[in-house]
Design an enzyme around this catalytic site. Structure first.
Site, PDB file in Angstrom:
ATOM      1  N   SER A 162       0.812  -1.207   0.000  1.00  0.00           N
ATOM      2  CA  SER A 162       0.000   0.000   0.000  1.00  0.00           C
ATOM      3  C   SER A 162       0.856   1.271   0.000  1.00  0.00           C
ATOM      4  O   SER A 162       1.736   1.406  -0.837  1.00  0.00           O
ATOM      5  CB  SER A 162      -0.958  -0.060   1.188  1.00  0.00           C
ATOM      6  N   TRP A 168      -9.910   0.419  -5.426  1.00  0.00           N
ATOM      7  CA  TRP A 168      -9.344   1.733  -5.060  1.00  0.00           C
ATOM      8  C   TRP A 168      -7.915   1.867  -5.607  1.00  0.00           C
ATOM      9  O   TRP A 168      -7.464   2.933  -5.992  1.00  0.00           O
ATOM     10  CB  TRP A 168      -9.373   1.829  -3.529  1.00  0.00           C
ATOM     11  N   HIS A 175      -7.630  -5.539  -0.265  1.00  0.00           N
ATOM     12  CA  HIS A 175      -6.397  -4.861   0.096  1.00  0.00           C
ATOM     13  C   HIS A 175      -5.692  -5.578   1.247  1.00  0.00           C
ATOM     14  O   HIS A 175      -6.265  -5.715   2.330  1.00  0.00           O
ATOM     15  CB  HIS A 175      -6.815  -3.454   0.522  1.00  0.00           C
ATOM     16  N   LYS A 234       4.331   2.089  -2.290  1.00  0.00           N
ATOM     17  CA  LYS A 234       4.786   3.282  -3.013  1.00  0.00           C
ATOM     18  C   LYS A 234       6.226   3.570  -2.576  1.00  0.00           C
ATOM     19  O   LYS A 234       7.108   3.871  -3.386  1.00  0.00           O
ATOM     20  CB  LYS A 234       3.892   4.492  -2.694  1.00  0.00           C
TER      21      LYS A 234
HETATM   22  C1  GTR Z   1      -5.353   4.626   1.625  1.00  0.00           C
HETATM   23  C2  GTR Z   1      -4.711   5.408   0.521  1.00  0.00           C
HETATM   24  C3  GTR Z   1      -4.000   4.482  -0.422  1.00  0.00           C
HETATM   25  C4  GTR Z   1      -3.138   3.484   0.332  1.00  0.00           C
HETATM   26  C5  GTR Z   1      -3.739   3.027   1.640  1.00  0.00           C
HETATM   27  C6  GTR Z   1      -2.783   2.373   2.628  1.00  0.00           C
HETATM   28  O1  GTR Z   1      -6.137   5.369   2.469  1.00  0.00           O
HETATM   29  O2  GTR Z   1      -5.725   6.123  -0.144  1.00  0.00           O
HETATM   30  O3  GTR Z   1      -3.244   5.220  -1.344  1.00  0.00           O
HETATM   31  O4  GTR Z   1      -1.872   3.953   0.498  1.00  0.00           O
HETATM   32  O5  GTR Z   1      -4.303   4.063   2.344  1.00  0.00           O
HETATM   33  O6  GTR Z   1      -1.599   2.713   2.709  1.00  0.00           O
HETATM   34  O7  GTR Z   1      -3.254   1.524   3.367  1.00  0.00           O
END
Ligand code: GTR
Length: 427
Positions: free
Chosen positions: A268, A359, A409, A272
């Site tokens: 997540s 997402w 996720h 990045k």
């Molecule tokens: C979310 C964000 C994503 C992702 C995620 C995470 O809220 O919008 O880009 O990075 O968090 O890190 O769990």
């Protein structure tokens, strides 16, 4: 459909604003994200093998210059520039347990001290490695809730740094607690990793940079108080990525490890960071993005799921201020995220999505892999072996690997099994 929902919401919000009930500013993230493929705008991607002046890259030497050009754009427009490290690194051994897992593994705790300008930033590393192998390849990854979430016993201490509140993980008032102990072992299956002959190094990301907007006073940014910030200065994603390189500085001194075989991995927001770490530091021999989405592996121009405007407005401290220029103007970006993947070439890179994690735009992550492939071909390597998205739970592995697994996720055991196979293939 998406536009209609947005318009209706906009209308309702205006009514509420008019009636004085609702006075929040209307922002992009207030509208429904687009999850319809038919509403993805038509776009063309910047060619990684075309210089800004229109010349084509025809050799590896020219790619090196083009790579620099692309890197500098990401640095200036997206993640921000990180400083050179001119401080000191000290390692304090917290514990070494060579009898871990019935003697099959060693577990070690190291407290790294990043020292600069009279300041001392402590980082706790939790290390596992097999006792049965010399010159061990390893995975390095930041964790979300503290090293104690990867351990059942109290030898691994609860972090004291700022932490996001999460009832399941046992954190409240921005403090971690014993209640989180062991809660993330399934996401970091160290027994299986070790059994496959790999080491694992993890640390809590909030020790590098607490994940809230504090004006860049604390964490790694705080080590550089003299720095005058501008629109191209490093944000938190770059801070986490930069920190991974400091950990690598230390890991090069660990004798069990083959430091030429370190895979950097993140989930997540930390996916990045893993990608940006891989772009900044080629000591990371393999790079893994797990569900990294917008600002990670997903193409920004698709504007599917999370968009540049949404991410910048929700997390103003993650990227360079310059990135805001592209809010709702993705087509004006001089790069797109496939070029970030291309910066890893010729090193292997793996991108993983979850089919329900819309997402993060699973398809946009896959297309990014395809569009990065011409750079791998320049090295005579296969990038992404297929050009249409593979079926769910059917990984594809060239020098670029990709899978979309069932579920949403998360960093799951299925993901790890593919990363281990990919590492076996390339290490
Ligand atoms: C979310 C964000 C994503 C992702 C995620 C995470 O809220 O919008 O880009 O990075 O968090 O890190 O769990």
């Amino acid at each position: 459909m998406y536009q209609r929902i947005a318009l209706m919401r906009n209308f309702c919000i205006s009514l509420l604003v008019g009636s004085g009930i609702f006075f929040q500013p209307i922002q992009a993230q207030d509208f429904e994200p687009n999850y319809e493929e038919g509403l993805v705008p038509s776009y063309s991607l910047p060619d990684p093998l075309l210089f800004a002046n229109g010349d084509t890259v025809t050799s590896l030497e020219e790619w090196n210059s083009r790579r620099q050009e692309i890197f500098k754009i990401f640095e200036k427009e997206v993640y921000g520039k990180s400083p050179e490290w001119d401080g000191e690194l000290e390692a304090e051994v917290l514990f070494v347990n060579p009898d871990f897992m019935d003697g099959k593994a060693t577990r070690k705790g190291i407290r790294l001290h990043l020292k600069r300008n009279g300041q001392d930033l402590p980082l706790d590393l939790l290390i596992f490695y097999p006792n049965t192998r010399k010159s061990v390849p390893a995975f390095l990854g930041l964790n979300f809730y503290g090293n104690h979430t990867l351990a059942t016993d109290s030898q691994v201490v609860v972090p004291t740094a700022w932490i996001r509140n999460n009832e399941t993980m046992g954190s409240s008032d921005n403090k971690a607690s014993e209640a989180g102990r062991g809660k993330r072992i399934s996401n970091w299956p160290y027994e299986k990793i070790v059994a496959r002959g790999y080491g694992l190094v993890s640390l809590y990301y909030g020790e590098l940079d607490p994940d809230f907007d504090d004006g860049f006073q604390n964490g790694v940014h705080g080590l550089f108080p003299e720095e005058s910030r501008d629109a191209a200065s490093w944000g938190s994603v770059a801070g986490w990525a930069w920190g991974l390189s400091r950990v690598m500085d230390y890991l090069e001194t660990e004798s069990w490890l083959n430091s030429e075989k370190v895979a950097v991995l993140g989930h997540s927001r930390l996916g990045k960071a893993a990608l940006w770490a891989g772009a900044m530091d080629d000591r990371f021999a393999l790079v893994i993005s797990n569900n990294s989405g917008c600002g990670g592996a997903a193409l920004s121009r698709r504007q599917y799921g999370e968009t540049v405007a949404r991410i910048n407005r929700s997390f103003p401290h993650w990227f360079a201020e310059n990135f805001n220029q592209y809010n709702e103007r993705e087509m004006e970006l001089p790069i797109d995220q496939h070029q970030l993947l291309a910066l890893m070439a010729p090193r292997p890179v793996y991108v993983a999505s979850g089919v329900e994690d819309r997402w993060a735009d699973p398809k946009g992550e896959f297309l990014s892999c395809v569009a990065a492939s011409p750079v791998y071909r320049l090295f005579d390597l296969e990038g992404m072996p297929v050009s249409s998205p593979p079926a769910v739970n059917h990984p594809e592995m060239g020098h670029i690997g990709y899978h979309v697994r069932s579920g949403g996720h998360g960093l799951l055991e299925y993901d790890w099994m593919q990363y281990l196979d990919f590492a076996d293939l390339h290490f």
